[in-house]
Design an enzyme around this catalytic site. Sequence first.
Site, PDB file in Angstrom:
ATOM      1  N   VAL A   1       0.870  -1.186   0.000  1.00 56.97           N
ATOM      2  CA  VAL A   1       0.000   0.000   0.000  1.00 56.97           C
ATOM      3  C   VAL A   1       0.903   1.231   0.000  1.00 56.97           C
ATOM      4  CG1 VAL A   1      -1.845   1.248   1.172  1.00 56.97           C
ATOM      5  CG2 VAL A   1      -1.706  -1.243   1.391  1.00 56.97           C
ATOM      6  N   HIS A   2       0.795   2.051  -1.035  1.00 54.28           N
ATOM      7  CA  HIS A   2       1.638   3.251  -1.060  1.00 54.28           C
ATOM      8  C   HIS A   2       0.938   4.459  -1.670  1.00 54.28           C
ATOM      9  CE1 HIS A   2       2.126   2.289  -5.339  1.00 54.28           C
ATOM     10  NE2 HIS A   2       2.528   3.534  -5.490  1.00 54.28           N
ATOM     11  N   ARG A   3      -0.188   4.238  -2.360  1.00 58.07           N
ATOM     12  CA  ARG A   3      -0.817   5.333  -3.099  1.00 58.07           C
ATOM     13  C   ARG A   3      -1.408   6.348  -2.127  1.00 58.07           C
ATOM     14  NH1 ARG A   3      -1.316   5.459  -8.467  1.00 58.07           N
ATOM     15  NH2 ARG A   3      -0.656   3.306  -8.711  1.00 58.07           N
TER      16      ARG A   3
END
Length: 371
Positions: A202-204
């Site tokens: 998860v990075h957005r």
Amino acid sequence: MKVCSVVGARPQFVKAAVVSRELRAVGKEVLVHTGQHYDEELSDVFFDELEIPEPDYNLGVESDTHGRQTAAMIASLEPVLEETDPDVLLLYGDTNSTLAGAVVGSKRDVSVAHVEAGLRSYNRDMPEETNRVLTDHVSDLCFAPSEAAVENLAVEGIDDGVHWTGDVMYDAILEARTRAHDRSTILEDLELTPDEFVLATVHRASNTDDRSNLESILDGLASSPLPVVFPAHPRTIARLEEYDLRDRAEDDLRLIDSQGYLDFVRLLDAAERVATDSGGVQKEAFFLETPCVTLRGETEWTETVEAGWNELVDPDEDRIRDALERERGVHSTPQPYGDGVASRRIVGLLQQAVDDGASPAVEPLPNGLAD
């Protein structure tokens, strides 16, 4: 032929690794690292593991707002082009580094070439969508990874200089998978058994910077019937701490540091499935035949959904839970992204653009859309 290649983020390092190798066999490459991803886990390790040449220029532009970061890259990149005077400015993907290169190249007497052209999520809330659309519209050469990407460009009136090359990520993953199996010990180090864990990334910003979305994702992942291994992006760690969610993440998931490319490929190849909001990971999972649960409501890689390997669930706890608990089906394995020699095809097209008499290194893809 002199080509100035601009990279700045993890997915661009992976793509540049295979293209640079082909480029340097036939011409001169000036490699510019903008500094967009600058820590060891997101930058240095990729150059080491993928044997990417040391950048000729590192602009040192680090984190900031999108506007200020892009502006700083533009200001730093233009003097490099003035000094090196390349025939072609080669850009990858959809980051701020890509857009900065497109702006500078469009203002100078240099051909702008875009690898991964024509992708569309049709979500203008994503900075990446703005970056890719603007870059395509100022590029002289658009190297599309799929037929759908070619069609997207045509709808927007872009047809000159468009070539269906296939996807350089396919080239890269074929090489990396073998290298990862030979060199990575990550499964042994983490005491993991293939097909007995879920991998998550998860990075957005739309997920990490929205507490409600991030909590929903954590709760959905926590419901997985298999343990979830979660290599956490630095932005994600910062938000987990800001929202007092780190303890929950560590209690329910196996939170680990960001991984180098080969270790990550090994994890992705061995996972029972992956949950991610990364466009690149969606596609890498498809190439490795690892089912994917995408924590977004849209994707640029529509072919992965159509083939049954990818499911869009939004950052929605219930939908994530259902997707992780559902038995995997048997899916078709089409090859919408070419034949694994996109990098050679791209370099041949660059040679033709610089020298009209040059012969293509690799024949066009069989449907004729590469013309």
